[in-house]
Design an enzyme around this catalytic site. Structure first.
Site, PDB file in Angstrom:
ATOM      1  N   SER A   1       0.860  -1.193   0.000  1.00 20.54           N
ATOM      2  CA  SER A   1       0.000   0.000   0.000  1.00 20.54           C
ATOM      3  C   SER A   1       0.890   1.234   0.000  1.00 20.54           C
ATOM      4  CB  SER A   1      -0.852  -0.011   1.268  1.00 20.54           C
ATOM      5  OG  SER A   1      -1.463   1.247   1.478  1.00 20.54           O
TER       6      SER A   1
ATOM      7  N   TYR B   1      -2.853  -1.045  10.529  1.00 20.23           N
ATOM      8  CA  TYR B   1      -2.929  -1.416   9.110  1.00 20.23           C
ATOM      9  C   TYR B   1      -1.660  -0.967   8.374  1.00 20.23           C
ATOM     10  CZ  TYR B   1      -4.164  -1.351   4.186  1.00 20.23           C
ATOM     11  OH  TYR B   1      -4.137  -1.543   2.823  1.00 20.23           O
TER      12      TYR B   1
END
Ligand code: NDP
Ligand SMILES: N[C@@H](C=O)C(=O)O
Length: 250
Positions: A135, A148
């Site tokens: 990400s 996360y």
């Protein structure tokens, strides 16, 4: 015929990967929890003349994960797309600790187990590779998605390290770092995203980068600039900046 394994193939980026790979003539093994979604995708692929198999599994459950790893060791896998993952939005003290543990299990531990299940056969053959889905959050501290972001930092560091270890073996690892992407991700994480890229565009760029044996890809120019900021700004500033961007995103 080549074989690709796609985790998280029942929606979003994984579904786009599966469709694209099948369209290119690759047999795809579809992994996720929602069997009906996977079966519908398999039917669509078969009716388009492609080949697909459904391996339903909850990759946060050790028994399912071990069963999948055993099956993978018996297959000749040309490409593994380690895509299954989810996010969790909110102040750390307010998020559900069990869900946080599941996220760490799926985004980190399962990815490592699946990687280890296919790597030895690829190295023995001297071919094949893995696309790891990280990400833009891999590059920055991500307040309000703190755990996360940390899971995705792991994915980036682990995969880039592996890519360097595997140099010269014929096996390649491409780590893909999407920014906000249209999928079920934001709804499940419990936050609002802006400036969304289509899942199909992420998969298209990722497959091209893999074909070109690129080590890391950040999708989109704006996202690329964002991930370069930590080189120029103190890390504490980055945390403060992302906190401002991510606060009040419900
Ligand atoms: N969308 C975004 O903005 C971004 C996404 N990413 C990453 O992209 C990847 C794909 O997410 P995206 O397509 O956006 O989101 P989606 O929520 O649309 O897809 C997630 C996929 O993961 C599967 N999955 C979730 N939990 C499990 C589990 N326990 N076992 C097996 N499969 C599971 C889901 O299937 P099922 O529910 O059927 O099990 C689904 O197929 C993730 O790793 C995410 O972190 C990275 C950056 C940005
Ligand atoms: N990087 C994304 C999540 O992984 C986002 O921008 O939401």
């Amino acid at each position: 015929m080549k074989t690709a394994v796609v985790t998280g193939a029942s929606s979003g980026i994984g579904e786009a990967f599966a469709k694209m790979l099948a369209h290119k003539g690759t047999r795809v093994i579809l992994i996720a929890r929602r069997r009906e979604r996977l079966e519908a995708l398999k039917e669509a692929i078969l009716s388009g003349g492609g080949q697909a198999d459904v391996w339903q599994a909850d990759l946060t459950q050790n028994r399912d994960l071990e069963a999948i790893c055993d099956r993978l060791r018996q297959e000749e896998v040309d490409l593994l797309v380690n895509n299954a993952g989810f996010g969790l939005y909110g102040p750390v003290t307010e998020t559900d600790p069990d869900r946080e543990q599941s996220m760490i299990q799926l985004n980190v531990s399962s990815l490592v187990s699946l990687t280890r299940a296919v790597l030895p056969q690829m190295v023995d053959r001297g071919s094949g590779g893995i696309i790891q889905i990280a990400s833009t959050s891999s590059f920055l501290p991500t307040p309000y998605m703190t755990a996360y972001g940390a899971t995705k930092a792991f994915v980036l560091h682990y995969s880039e390290g592996l890519a360097a270890e595997l140099k010269g073996t014929g096996v390649t690892i491409t780590t893909v770092c999407p920014g906000s992407t249209q999928s079920e991700f934001a709804g499940l994480a419990g936050f609002r995203q802006t400036r969304l890229m289509a899942s199909e565009e992420v998969a298209r760029q990722a497959l091209l980068a893999f074909q070109q044996k690129r080590i890391t890809l950040v999708t989109g120019v704006g996202n690329w600039f964002l991930t370069r900021l930590p080189r120029f700004l103190p890390r504490t500033w980055m945390g403060a900046l992302v906190a401002r961007l991510f606060r009040d995103r419900t």
